[in-house]
Design a protein around this motif. Structure first.
Motif, PDB file in Angstrom:
ATOM      1  N   MET A 185       1.187  -0.898  -0.045  1.00 53.98           N
ATOM      2  CA  MET A 185      -0.104  -0.304   0.103  1.00 53.98           C
ATOM      3  C   MET A 185       1.110   1.337   0.009  1.00 53.98           C
ATOM      4  O   MET A 185       1.831   1.163   0.696  1.00 53.98           O
ATOM      5  CB  MET A 185      -0.895   0.166   0.998  1.00 53.98           C
ATOM      6  N   ASN A 186       0.584   1.944  -0.656  1.00 55.30           N
ATOM      7  CA  ASN A 186       1.079   3.856  -0.853  1.00 55.30           C
ATOM      8  C   ASN A 186       1.491   3.796   0.164  1.00 55.30           C
ATOM      9  O   ASN A 186       0.093   3.896   1.444  1.00 55.30           O
ATOM     10  CB  ASN A 186       0.160   4.362  -1.454  1.00 55.30           C
ATOM     11  N   PRO A 187       2.403   4.365   1.628  1.00 55.35           N
ATOM     12  CA  PRO A 187       2.230   5.075   2.458  1.00 55.35           C
ATOM     13  C   PRO A 187       1.456   6.871   2.879  1.00 55.35           C
ATOM     14  O   PRO A 187       1.381   7.138   3.342  1.00 55.35           O
ATOM     15  CB  PRO A 187       4.138   5.967   2.778  1.00 55.35           C
ATOM     16  N   LEU A 188       1.170   7.301   1.352  1.00 54.59           N
ATOM     17  CA  LEU A 188       0.126   8.124   1.372  1.00 54.59           C
ATOM     18  C   LEU A 188      -0.829   8.227   1.382  1.00 54.59           C
ATOM     19  O   LEU A 188      -1.743   8.683   2.095  1.00 54.59           O
ATOM     20  CB  LEU A 188       0.691   9.270   0.105  1.00 54.59           C
ATOM     21  N   GLU A 189      -1.816   6.959   1.420  1.00 52.85           N
ATOM     22  CA  GLU A 189      -2.872   6.533   1.696  1.00 52.85           C
ATOM     23  C   GLU A 189      -2.491   6.199   2.703  1.00 52.85           C
ATOM     24  O   GLU A 189      -4.015   6.230   3.504  1.00 52.85           O
ATOM     25  CB  GLU A 189      -3.146   5.498   0.889  1.00 52.85           C
ATOM     26  N   LEU A 190      -2.093   5.348   3.132  1.00 50.39           N
ATOM     27  CA  LEU A 190      -1.665   5.038   4.500  1.00 50.39           C
ATOM     28  C   LEU A 190      -1.816   6.014   5.911  1.00 50.39           C
ATOM     29  O   LEU A 190      -3.332   6.103   7.087  1.00 50.39           O
ATOM     30  CB  LEU A 190      -0.603   4.191   5.597  1.00 50.39           C
ATOM     31  N   ALA A 191      -1.653   6.933   5.332  1.00 49.46           N
ATOM     32  CA  ALA A 191      -1.171   8.218   6.324  1.00 49.46           C
ATOM     33  C   ALA A 191      -2.547   9.949   6.302  1.00 49.46           C
ATOM     34  O   ALA A 191      -2.367  10.464   7.064  1.00 49.46           O
ATOM     35  CB  ALA A 191       0.500   9.219   6.636  1.00 49.46           C
ATOM     36  N   GLY A 192      -2.698   9.672   5.336  1.00 50.85           N
ATOM     37  CA  GLY A 192      -4.323  10.004   4.631  1.00 50.85           C
ATOM     38  C   GLY A 192      -3.820  11.854   4.456  1.00 50.85           C
ATOM     39  O   GLY A 192      -4.093  12.360   4.217  1.00 50.85           O
ATOM     40  N   ALA A 193      -2.674  11.641   3.632  1.00 52.42           N
ATOM     41  CA  ALA A 193      -1.258  12.263   3.395  1.00 52.42           C
ATOM     42  C   ALA A 193      -2.717  13.185   2.425  1.00 52.42           C
ATOM     43  O   ALA A 193      -2.556  12.115   1.706  1.00 52.42           O
ATOM     44  CB  ALA A 193      -0.131  12.287   3.404  1.00 52.42           C
ATOM     45  N   ARG A 194      -2.501  14.370   1.952  1.00 55.40           N
ATOM     46  CA  ARG A 194      -2.697  15.456   0.617  1.00 55.40           C
ATOM     47  C   ARG A 194      -1.845  16.133   0.316  1.00 55.40           C
ATOM     48  O   ARG A 194      -1.807  17.156   0.379  1.00 55.40           O
ATOM     49  CB  ARG A 194      -4.134  15.394   0.761  1.00 55.40           C
ATOM     50  N   PRO A 195      -0.712  16.235  -0.501  1.00 57.23           N
ATOM     51  CA  PRO A 195       0.551  16.728  -0.301  1.00 57.23           C
ATOM     52  C   PRO A 195      -1.070  17.772  -1.376  1.00 57.23           C
ATOM     53  O   PRO A 195      -0.998  17.662  -2.421  1.00 57.23           O
ATOM     54  CB  PRO A 195       1.735  15.656  -1.172  1.00 57.23           C
ATOM     55  N   GLY A 196       0.105  19.139  -1.838  1.00 57.26           N
ATOM     56  CA  GLY A 196       0.319  20.047  -2.901  1.00 57.26           C
ATOM     57  C   GLY A 196       0.132  19.346  -3.702  1.00 57.26           C
ATOM     58  O   GLY A 196       1.091  18.111  -4.031  1.00 57.26           O
ATOM     59  N   PRO A 197       0.260  20.249  -5.204  1.00 52.08           N
ATOM     60  CA  PRO A 197       0.095  19.617  -6.490  1.00 52.08           C
ATOM     61  C   PRO A 197       1.876  19.322  -6.433  1.00 52.08           C
ATOM     62  O   PRO A 197       2.693  20.588  -6.099  1.00 52.08           O
ATOM     63  CB  PRO A 197       0.007  20.417  -6.964  1.00 52.08           C
ATOM     64  N   ALA A 198       2.205  18.584  -7.503  1.00 55.41           N
ATOM     65  CA  ALA A 198       3.428  18.386  -8.083  1.00 55.41           C
ATOM     66  C   ALA A 198       4.366  19.331  -8.087  1.00 55.41           C
ATOM     67  O   ALA A 198       3.504  20.536  -9.055  1.00 55.41           O
ATOM     68  CB  ALA A 198       4.045  17.057  -8.566  1.00 55.41           C
ATOM     69  N   PHE A 199       4.917  19.517  -8.877  1.00 53.41           N
ATOM     70  CA  PHE A 199       6.214  20.780  -8.792  1.00 53.41           C
ATOM     71  C   PHE A 199       7.108  20.490 -10.122  1.00 53.41           C
ATOM     72  O   PHE A 199       7.925  19.704  -9.277  1.00 53.41           O
ATOM     73  CB  PHE A 199       5.898  22.209  -8.376  1.00 53.41           C
ATOM     74  N   THR A 200       7.930  21.178 -10.454  1.00 50.94           N
ATOM     75  CA  THR A 200       9.458  21.556 -11.405  1.00 50.94           C
ATOM     76  C   THR A 200      10.341  21.389 -10.697  1.00 50.94           C
ATOM     77  O   THR A 200       9.996  22.664 -10.640  1.00 50.94           O
ATOM     78  CB  THR A 200       9.326  21.166 -12.381  1.00 50.94           C
ATOM     79  N   VAL A 201      11.576  21.119 -10.654  1.00 49.83           N
ATOM     80  CA  VAL A 201      12.923  21.483 -10.423  1.00 49.83           C
ATOM     81  C   VAL A 201      14.062  20.749 -11.425  1.00 49.83           C
ATOM     82  O   VAL A 201      13.581  20.090 -11.818  1.00 49.83           O
ATOM     83  CB  VAL A 201      13.026  20.836  -8.893  1.00 49.83           C
ATOM     84  N   THR A 202      14.852  20.825 -10.939  1.00 48.72           N
ATOM     85  CA  THR A 202      15.641  21.012 -12.384  1.00 48.72           C
ATOM     86  C   THR A 202      17.262  20.537 -11.025  1.00 48.72           C
ATOM     87  O   THR A 202      18.083  20.955 -10.188  1.00 48.72           O
ATOM     88  CB  THR A 202      16.629  21.694 -13.260  1.00 48.72           C
TER      89      THR A 202
END
Length: 118
Positions: A1-18
């Motif tokens: 299972m995905n750890p984000l699902e286990l924790a109920g985490a809802r991160p903000g939208p992804a962004f790009t770095v280089t």
């Protein structure tokens, strides 16, 4: 299972770095080290004398093995620096201040942190 699902985490939208000029996806709250690991990068610095690869060792900002250049600033600890949209992250060579060795191989007068890292 995905750890984000286990924790109920809802991160903000992804962004790009280089990283060394290539785009890498990041999430809000991630450190440089977490972003690089997620992208499959495990080494982003070479020791100044032997040229041995380094990445995260302690993960808590004590050992200085994870030094990286962020937005032109060398000697940033990747395990502590949070990424921000548009960050330019680069592999750190030696002390991160230009030339990595003198002709006799003794180094170039680096900061104490970088000296301890070797």
């Amino acid at each position: 299972m995905n750890p984000l699902e286990l924790a109920g985490a809802r991160p903000g939208p992804a962004f790009t770095v280089t990283f060394d000029g290539r785009p890498v996806e990041a999430l809000p709250g991630q450190t440089v080290a977490a972003v690089l690991w997620a992208a499959g990068v495990t080494s982003w610095r070479d020791t100044r004398r032997e040229g041995r690869p380094r990445g995260v060792f302690c993960g808590i900002g004590v050992c200085f093995d994870c030094l990286v250049t962020v937005n032109g600033r060398p000697n940033q600890r990747a395990c502590l620096v949070p990424v921000r949209p548009g960050d330019e992250i680069g592999t750190q060579e030696g002390t991160g201040h230009g030339r990595t060795r003198t002709p006799d191989g003794t180094g170039d007068g680096s900061t104490e942190e970088a000296r301890r890292a070797d």
